[in-house]
Design an enzyme around this catalytic site. Structure first.
Site, PDB file in Angstrom:
ATOM      1  N   GLY A 191       0.999  -1.058   0.015  1.00 61.42           N
ATOM      2  CA  GLY A 191      -0.062  -0.093   0.119  1.00 61.42           C
ATOM      3  C   GLY A 191       1.132   1.298   0.130  1.00 61.42           C
ATOM      4  O   GLY A 191       1.748   1.549   0.840  1.00 61.42           O
TER       5      GLY A 191
ATOM      6  N   THR B 181       5.476   1.779   5.558  1.00 60.38           N
ATOM      7  CA  THR B 181       4.150   1.484   5.869  1.00 60.38           C
ATOM      8  C   THR B 181       3.395   2.353   6.896  1.00 60.38           C
ATOM      9  O   THR B 181       3.999   3.056   7.976  1.00 60.38           O
ATOM     10  CB  THR B 181       4.112   0.164   6.707  1.00 60.38           C
ATOM     11  OG1 THR B 181       2.873  -0.024   7.227  1.00 60.38           O
ATOM     12  CG2 THR B 181       4.969  -0.174   7.918  1.00 60.38           C
TER      13      THR B 181
ATOM     14  N   ASP C 221       1.255   1.630   8.606  1.00 58.39           N
ATOM     15  CA  ASP C 221       0.802   0.972   9.946  1.00 58.39           C
ATOM     16  C   ASP C 221       1.785   0.881  10.832  1.00 58.39           C
ATOM     17  O   ASP C 221       1.407   0.678  12.096  1.00 58.39           O
ATOM     18  CB  ASP C 221       0.467  -0.643   9.429  1.00 58.39           C
ATOM     19  CG  ASP C 221      -0.851  -0.541   8.332  1.00 58.39           C
ATOM     20  OD1 ASP C 221      -1.591   0.145   8.464  1.00 58.39           O
ATOM     21  OD2 ASP C 221      -0.800  -1.696   7.855  1.00 58.39           O
TER      22      ASP C 221
ATOM     23  N   MET D 115      -7.318   3.419   9.466  1.00 58.95           N
ATOM     24  CA  MET D 115      -6.659   2.242   8.888  1.00 58.95           C
ATOM     25  C   MET D 115      -5.756   1.588   9.821  1.00 58.95           C
ATOM     26  O   MET D 115      -5.577   2.185  10.950  1.00 58.95           O
ATOM     27  CB  MET D 115      -5.919   2.543   7.691  1.00 58.95           C
ATOM     28  CG  MET D 115      -6.528   2.861   6.492  1.00 58.95           C
ATOM     29  SD  MET D 115      -5.612   3.233   5.050  1.00 58.95           S
ATOM     30  CE  MET D 115      -6.652   2.974   3.553  1.00 58.95           C
ATOM     31  N   GLY D 116      -5.590   0.224   9.820  1.00 62.62           N
ATOM     32  CA  GLY D 116      -4.823  -0.302  10.608  1.00 62.62           C
ATOM     33  C   GLY D 116      -5.432  -1.815  11.023  1.00 62.62           C
ATOM     34  O   GLY D 116      -6.020  -1.865  11.933  1.00 62.62           O
TER      35      GLY D 116
ATOM     36  N   GLN E  85      -5.991   9.357   4.284  1.00 57.37           N
ATOM     37  CA  GLN E  85      -5.019   9.373   5.431  1.00 57.37           C
ATOM     38  C   GLN E  85      -3.659   8.729   5.050  1.00 57.37           C
ATOM     39  O   GLN E  85      -2.710   9.224   5.336  1.00 57.37           O
ATOM     40  CB  GLN E  85      -5.762   8.493   6.337  1.00 57.37           C
ATOM     41  CG  GLN E  85      -5.630   7.102   5.962  1.00 57.37           C
ATOM     42  CD  GLN E  85      -6.617   6.374   7.229  1.00 57.37           C
ATOM     43  OE1 GLN E  85      -6.035   6.001   8.306  1.00 57.37           O
ATOM     44  NE2 GLN E  85      -7.737   5.722   6.685  1.00 57.37           N
ATOM     45  N   ARG E  86      -3.732   8.139   3.765  1.00 57.04           N
ATOM     46  CA  ARG E  86      -2.490   7.418   3.419  1.00 57.04           C
ATOM     47  C   ARG E  86      -1.749   8.342   2.023  1.00 57.04           C
ATOM     48  O   ARG E  86      -0.506   8.021   1.829  1.00 57.04           O
ATOM     49  CB  ARG E  86      -2.442   5.915   3.126  1.00 57.04           C
ATOM     50  CG  ARG E  86      -2.964   5.610   1.712  1.00 57.04           C
ATOM     51  CD  ARG E  86      -3.066   4.161   1.646  1.00 57.04           C
ATOM     52  NE  ARG E  86      -3.286   3.672   0.373  1.00 57.04           N
ATOM     53  CZ  ARG E  86      -3.631   2.504  -0.051  1.00 57.04           C
ATOM     54  NH1 ARG E  86      -3.691   1.471   0.697  1.00 57.04           N
ATOM     55  NH2 ARG E  86      -4.090   2.264  -1.248  1.00 57.04           N
TER      56      ARG E  86
END
Lengths: 412, 412
Positions: free
Chosen positions: A15, A143, A145, A189-190, A299-300
């Protein structure tokens, strides 16, 4: 260590983030200047570009456009989600990669990604060692994450965290303007690690953020959640909640999956839609006006709100991969080590064995989650805050972002 | 015109925007300095604050905090959605408002909002005239929807437009990184007017935006939509779509409403959820990977991405309301007139009769929508572009926004 001359391949995988292209810039700009590296090749869609012999000649790019990569979100070369087979079971892909490496005299391979991508990187590294083909393989972390093992944090996380915290602060202002009250649920996310959902608590630390934060590190209890929301809504007339998309019940099933099974085909097929599911449950229980907001891709890729610290560290990790490889290092991922000098946050690179990094997830420490399992403790805030500092110097054209435009000239 | 001395009341009404507080700053700061205005009162939750005698003494606020209102999204005093009765049918509220006006010797009333709020403002103005109570009543425009009659544009629109265009440019980068392709559907606010959805086409004009844009000014045809998406997806391997939440079929029914009726209770109760409905339909039809993104509240409170032009014009409209009222004007709304001097966009205020403005909606001209009804024409872009210019000077604390913190001291 003797000098190793040859081409390098750089690929992006998994991602995308707001700063994965900043790492690309770090790798590419450093490699283009280094006399040991004869040619800098960019793989289209990560390892798939190697397998398909789709490689871009990065030397043909305009240096000014390459520099814009620092502020351009997403994966400029294209990404992939491609799981490599165990080479002992099926070595087809590995033989093909070796063939391409030989074809272009590739002696350096830099792979930029998260857990799965480090697994790819590790497998290629070990295969090249096994067959005795000299190629220095380095992982470059990435990432949102923040769940890569062995590194203090990962490039990409801080910019997403800043986007989330800022958006929560803004929504906080908006979601309480009427005297009729509202419950607002923000989905973040996560899937397995709650670093990003926890970052919403930064907004709370600065006076305008969620009352409740739910992370996937602990089991989710719907009754407890509803009791939490009801209590705060009664107390304050408003309630703001941040939830990780990956929250799950004690049996391990994702809360978000209830939706898909309960609906008639209009449920989200991808993970997501959790915010509207929880909004509906809260509405039925409390009668409150409820709004679910999913931060989704925003958000990313919200590069305009990136952390300059994150950008600089992403560039640094790419540079470090090239410099270390040229100096004889291989089979490692670049990681970060944090220290404080006179109270000031300092980040340095370190090297981690790819074997250790591949497929290991780093979660939020349980002691950073509060006892009620609906918030994070101060050490979490102290951990994240230095990472989000600084405004990006994103160039604009007519007040809209001016992102990098690459020529992407395929190597013949 | 003789001087009129007395207190003023300022109120905010309707859905908040990124710059409604900038208008508040324009009104409050100008009124505090004006010798004709003896006291500046802020109504809590718009006209409800007047009815409930909940008024803040704005003179007790720290001037530095008041100035931060320019960069603080949402309605700092609280907003309302309160429809005033026809005073000929029920004048209870009007009598109460008159009572409060007399209690505090209120001679100036400034009301900041959109269509419904201008209706409130107009009714109060006419009532005060009818009963012979001298009070100058001025409307200050506000709406992200940009649908107020008689003004070139409305404060709040441009900042939302900029947020939408920037977010589309970023998502564009993200939503095409894999070689597997994707259809991405972005849902944008605007129930009856397509100004905001059209603004997504700014991203396209700058090389990274939606392929298709659907506005509520024209009827939506699901078959044509699916054919449009399928054609582009086949051509490019990706497709990005922007839709107004208010798109409707030829019979007038909202496309989004299909969801609520088709689901078993998990459908959104509020307007919204359109993106995921369309995503599901496209997925079933094309088999493509699809993602629906709802920009939700984010688009109207994203102050960090506000247009400085919008902020300055919002302040200007508030100032103009006060200055004109003190100079004897009443029963008007401040509007904007655009001109070009040496090719440079110039915006000046003008005055519109409240009667004309109340409840009249301004839609996107049909000739600005393309013949296929899936995009906008260049005049639309030329119209919006000057409005989004300039970066806000939003102060930050530890790289997070530092919004205004008001004391909100209630008047005894």
């Amino acid at each position: 260590m003797s000098e190793l001359k040859g081409a390098c391949i750089f690929g992006q995988s998994g991602g995308p983030t707001s700063v994965i292209n900043a790492s690309a810039y770090g790798v590419i700009a450093t490699a283009l200047k280094n006399p040991s590296i004869t040619r800098v090749l960019g793989a289209e869609h990560g390892i798939k570009g190697v397998l398909n012999d789709r490689l871009f000649d990065m030397g043909q790019e305009d240096p000014a456009e390459l520099e814009l990569l620092k502020y351009t979100p997403s994966s400029a070369l294209g990404s992939c989600r491609y799981k490599m087979a165990d080479p002992d079971v099926d070595d087809t892909d590995y033989k093909r990669i070796l063939e391409i490496f030989k074809k272009y005299d590739v002696r350096y391979f830099f792979y930029n990604g998260g857990n799965d991508s480090m697994d790819t990187c590790n497998k290629i590294s070990k295969y090249m060692q096994k067959v005795g083909y000299e190629c220095r393989v380095m992982g470059v972390p990435k990432t949102i994450d923040n769940d890569l093992f062995g590194t203090d944090h990962c490039p990409g996380f801080a910019s997403a965290a800043k986007y989330i915290a800022t958006s929560c602060m803004e929504v906080y202002q908006d979601a309480r303007v009427y005297d009729t009250g509202m419950v607002c649920i923000i989905e973040i996310m996560g899937r397995h690690a709650g670093w990003l959902a926890g970052a919403a608590a930064l907004a709370t630390a600065y006076g305008a953020g969620p009352d409740l934060v739910y992370l996937p590190e602990v089991d989710f209890d719907m009754d407890q959640f509803l009791a939490d929301v009801e209590r705060i809504y009664k107390e304050k007339g408003n309630c703001m909640v941040a939830v990780s998309e990956g929250i799950h019940y004690a049996d391990g099933s994702f809360v978000s999956e209830a939706k898909t099974s309960a609906t008639d085909g209009f449920g989200h097929a991808q993970l997501g839609g959790l915010a509207s599911l929880l909004a509906q449950v809260v509405k039925e229980k409390t009668g409150a006006k409820v709004r679910g907001i999913e931060l989704s891709l925003l958000q990313r890729c919200g590069a305009h709100l990136a952390s300059e610290t994150d950008i600089e560290e992403a560039v640094m990790s790419g540079m470090a991969a090239v410099e270390n490889a040229v100096n004889g290092i291989t089979d490692k991922m670049v990681g970060f080590e944090r220290s404080y000098e006179d109270g000031q946050y300092v980040c340095k690179t370190k090297l981690l064995p790819l074997t250790d990094v591949a497929n290991t997830e780093k979660k939020v420490p349980i002691e950073w989650i509060n006892a009620a399992h609906n918030g994070v403790e101060k050490p979490f805030i102290d951990y994240v805050l230095p990472l989000i500092q600084g405004e990006p110097k994103l160039p604009k054209e007519d007040s809209l972002p001016r992102f990098a435009k690459l020529k992407k000239v395929l190597v013949k």
